[in-house]
Structure formats: C-alpha cells, structure tokens
Design a protein around this motif. Sequence first.
Motif, PDB file in Angstrom:
ATOM      1  N   SER A   1      26.070  18.036  21.979  1.00 34.67           N
ATOM      2  CA  SER A   1      26.775  17.921  22.432  1.00 34.67           C
ATOM      3  C   SER A   1      26.830  16.271  21.708  1.00 34.67           C
ATOM      4  O   SER A   1      27.944  16.117  21.892  1.00 34.67           O
ATOM      5  CB  SER A   1      27.001  18.062  24.342  1.00 34.67           C
ATOM      6  N   LYS A   2      25.360  15.877  21.108  1.00 38.70           N
ATOM      7  CA  LYS A   2      25.476  14.497  20.944  1.00 38.70           C
ATOM      8  C   LYS A   2      25.673  14.692  19.815  1.00 38.70           C
ATOM      9  O   LYS A   2      25.460  12.832  18.887  1.00 38.70           O
ATOM     10  CB  LYS A   2      24.066  13.881  21.532  1.00 38.70           C
ATOM     11  N   HIS A   3      25.985  15.561  18.898  1.00 38.44           N
ATOM     12  CA  HIS A   3      26.742  15.778  17.713  1.00 38.44           C
ATOM     13  C   HIS A   3      25.173  15.770  16.563  1.00 38.44           C
ATOM     14  O   HIS A   3      25.840  15.015  15.238  1.00 38.44           O
ATOM     15  CB  HIS A   3      27.964  15.217  17.032  1.00 38.44           C
ATOM     16  N   ILE A   4      23.861  15.886  17.278  1.00 32.91           N
ATOM     17  CA  ILE A   4      23.034  15.517  15.959  1.00 32.91           C
ATOM     18  C   ILE A   4      22.151  17.059  15.949  1.00 32.91           C
ATOM     19  O   ILE A   4      22.275  16.956  14.826  1.00 32.91           O
ATOM     20  CB  ILE A   4      21.937  15.128  17.315  1.00 32.91           C
ATOM     21  N   LEU A   5      22.384  18.118  16.174  1.00 39.25           N
ATOM     22  CA  LEU A   5      22.313  19.559  15.927  1.00 39.25           C
ATOM     23  C   LEU A   5      23.417  20.533  15.720  1.00 39.25           C
ATOM     24  O   LEU A   5      25.007  20.395  16.692  1.00 39.25           O
ATOM     25  CB  LEU A   5      21.281  20.037  17.122  1.00 39.25           C
ATOM     26  N   HIS A   6      23.963  21.131  14.368  1.00 40.21           N
ATOM     27  CA  HIS A   6      24.849  21.709  14.137  1.00 40.21           C
ATOM     28  C   HIS A   6      24.367  22.933  13.549  1.00 40.21           C
ATOM     29  O   HIS A   6      23.619  23.328  12.747  1.00 40.21           O
ATOM     30  CB  HIS A   6      25.686  21.189  12.804  1.00 40.21           C
ATOM     31  N   ASN A   7      24.457  23.548  14.845  1.00 37.70           N
ATOM     32  CA  ASN A   7      23.851  24.908  14.959  1.00 37.70           C
ATOM     33  C   ASN A   7      25.580  26.737  14.352  1.00 37.70           C
ATOM     34  O   ASN A   7      25.984  26.775  14.606  1.00 37.70           O
ATOM     35  CB  ASN A   7      23.705  25.924  16.309  1.00 37.70           C
ATOM     36  N   LEU A   8      24.807  26.749  12.818  1.00 33.22           N
ATOM     37  CA  LEU A   8      25.391  27.834  11.751  1.00 33.22           C
ATOM     38  C   LEU A   8      24.712  28.847  12.054  1.00 33.22           C
ATOM     39  O   LEU A   8      24.772  29.878  10.928  1.00 33.22           O
ATOM     40  CB  LEU A   8      25.410  27.575  10.623  1.00 33.22           C
ATOM     41  N   PHE A   9      23.415  29.026  13.021  1.00 35.56           N
ATOM     42  CA  PHE A   9      22.830  30.170  12.898  1.00 35.56           C
ATOM     43  C   PHE A   9      22.609  31.511  14.468  1.00 35.56           C
ATOM     44  O   PHE A   9      22.773  32.510  13.090  1.00 35.56           O
ATOM     45  CB  PHE A   9      21.154  29.687  13.170  1.00 35.56           C
ATOM     46  N   GLY A  10      23.032  31.171  15.281  1.00 39.71           N
ATOM     47  CA  GLY A  10      23.089  31.998  16.223  1.00 39.71           C
ATOM     48  C   GLY A  10      23.374  31.482  17.686  1.00 39.71           C
ATOM     49  O   GLY A  10      24.236  30.525  17.718  1.00 39.71           O
TER      50      GLY A  10
ATOM     51  N   ILE B   1      20.714  17.378  11.916  1.00 37.53           N
ATOM     52  CA  ILE B   1      20.503  18.571  10.987  1.00 37.53           C
ATOM     53  C   ILE B   1      21.515  20.020  11.029  1.00 37.53           C
ATOM     54  O   ILE B   1      21.949  19.736  12.198  1.00 37.53           O
ATOM     55  CB  ILE B   1      19.167  19.051  11.671  1.00 37.53           C
ATOM     56  N   THR B   2      21.241  20.682  10.292  1.00 41.13           N
ATOM     57  CA  THR B   2      21.999  21.852  10.016  1.00 41.13           C
ATOM     58  C   THR B   2      21.166  22.889   9.907  1.00 41.13           C
ATOM     59  O   THR B   2      19.890  23.110   9.869  1.00 41.13           O
ATOM     60  CB  THR B   2      23.117  22.359   9.395  1.00 41.13           C
ATOM     61  N   ILE B   3      21.030  23.282  11.404  1.00 41.48           N
ATOM     62  CA  ILE B   3      20.354  24.887  11.619  1.00 41.48           C
ATOM     63  C   ILE B   3      21.436  26.407  10.786  1.00 41.48           C
ATOM     64  O   ILE B   3      22.387  26.335  10.927  1.00 41.48           O
ATOM     65  CB  ILE B   3      19.757  25.033  12.845  1.00 41.48           C
ATOM     66  N   ASP B   4      20.751  27.038  10.185  1.00 38.55           N
ATOM     67  CA  ASP B   4      21.818  28.025   8.954  1.00 38.55           C
ATOM     68  C   ASP B   4      20.521  29.504   8.769  1.00 38.55           C
ATOM     69  O   ASP B   4      18.969  29.313   9.389  1.00 38.55           O
ATOM     70  CB  ASP B   4      21.946  27.805   8.466  1.00 38.55           C
TER      71      ASP B   4
END
Length: 349
Positions: free
Chosen positions: A261-270, A211-214
């Motif tokens: 670190s497990k490439h589950i969450l992509h943080n584009l938010f902060g 999931i990508t968080i933005d």
Amino acid sequence: MKKCYDYSSRKKYDDVKLAKMMLLDGCFLLQFIRRGGMINIFKVPKIDFVVQDLFLLENQLPYGVLKLIFEGENFKVGLPMEKNIIKFVTVIGMPEGLSSEIQLKEVNEEPSHLLDLLRSALLGRFQMIKSQPEKEQQPKRKGKLSSSQGGKEGLRWPWKKGKQRGIRQSFRHIKELNAAGIYLKPSRTCFLRDISFKSYFFCGYLKLPPITIDDFTKTKFLNMVAYEMCLDAPDDYAITSYICFLDNLIDHADDVKELRSKHILHNLFGSDEDVAQIFNKISNGLVDPRIYKDVKARIQKHYDKRVNTWIAQALHDHFRSPWTVMAFIAAVLILFLTRVQTYYAPPGN
C-alpha cells in the motif's frame, strides 16, 4: 583461472578441457546478454529459468574470463560489451520501471563474477541519474580465494567472530510499528542500503527502498547471502543484513499488504502470505550482522515511548476518515467562535 575454483571440482579437467569449457560458456553468456538487451527477456517463455541459472553461485564464471573474450571481439551494434553487462545486470536486479534510471559508471574494482556485479547494483555501487547518493568505498575483500570454492574452507561465518551484543528489540512486525505511530515511506532510491528512520514528536517514519518480489527473488537473495559467506566476498554482509532487517518487519500477510500500500513492495509472485513466507525462509538460520543497528535502535527508542502508542491509537480510532477529521475541526471551530462571541457580547441586564 584454475585458482578460481576448488581443487576437488577441477582436478578432472586438464588445462585444455577447462579452457574450452570456459570459452564456450563465456561466449554463450555474452551472446545471451547482448541479445537480452534487445528484447524483454522476462516475456520470452522459459528464458527466465536461464537467467536464474546465470546467477547461481556454483555457475559463476570469473569476470576476467568474460573480459578476455569480449575484449577480443568487436561488437558493432549497441553498447560496448562491458556496459551491456552492467545494463543487463541492473535490469535483472532493479524494480520494474526503475532500472532505466541507472547511469552506467565505471566501478572502482573489477567484480569477481556476475553475481558479485548484481550484488553491487542492488547496493548502489552505480550512480543514479535522478539522485546523487554519497560515494562509498568498495568494501574490503577478505582474501584471494574464489567465491566458487565450496566446503567449510571456502566459507566464513560472521557470527563466529565474537559474541553479539544486540539491542533489546521488542517490536516484531510492521503492524506493531504502526500501533506505535511509526509509518512507512519509500526511500529516495531503490538501493538496498537506503534505509533510514526519523522520529517527529509522536510520529516516526521508516523509509525503505522499493523492491519487486517475483519468482527469481528467493534464488537471487539466497545465492548472494551464500556468496557473502565466501572468503573473497566483500566483508560487509550487506545483503544478509538487509534480509534480516526485512524479516524483522514481515511476519504476516498484513505486513506485506502494508508494504504494498505504501508502494515499497511490488508483488509479482503470488499472495501476500507467499511473500511473507519467502523472507521467513531466506532468513532461516541467519544471524544478523547488525549493519542497521543504529536504525533499529532509533526505532526501538520511539517504540518504547508509551505516549506515542496512546496518541497513535487515538488517531487510529477516532480519525480514520477525512469526515471525522472535518467534524472534529468544525467542532473546535464552533467552540472557539462561541467563546469569542461570549467574550465580546455586551453584558446582560
């Protein structure tokens, strides 16, 4: 189409005014979607705010209106308009780089509006090219009232159907699961339903969809949760359950860091702490409909075995680097060879 809106919000519009407003809004929306397929909409300044407005529950146009408009127009460039809409929605909903894997496919039931279509895309109502998830039936809709209705009569509350008898859950976040030998892996697909857990001896593996968080994440999920409370929404509360499940796992910035670190969450938010706060705020006041109760029960069963915690702690303390593992293997090998040499050595005088 009047019945798609609450009476109190449409009483000041006669048929002509309402039809004109819906026509103008629909034409703008379709033109925006068509042009959005030719450019990266998120790299155009301020255009992301327009995208967020398109998926607010109160701004939804009935899909039937859009269909009437684009069926009467012949777009000679690009995909047919209906597939253009699906492509636009999947680009909005899927993690960056994964939306290209979507294979456009006819849905079993016409969506109510774009927010309904976005929810369907996130849950896996469309088929993936690289994977073939099982066909799932469209969830039943509760009634014929529109999701655009406001007030208490337009909402339904899953926790009022009866007293919940949930499992006794003692784990609180990802770090506690790690301490019990439960590790994270990305799921095979990016669909939010693709959550599973398997236990192997003293190790367990929890698979979660990427999931990508933005900046759009909070608004997107809040509006889909609000939609699931409406009377005509699919009666499965899948997004609400997913948010509650993730909130059980995320408590601190360290939990977000582990997901990254497990490439589950992509943080584009902060910061990681900001991401943790997002899920804590979205889930505030929600009651878990317990779609993932079986997964939680298996996690709890593994977590309750104290021997798993002891072994996991021992591995963490003594085998944190490959050098310690190699040293341990070398020591065992030396002991083994020493025993063999002693056994086959000729007896002394």
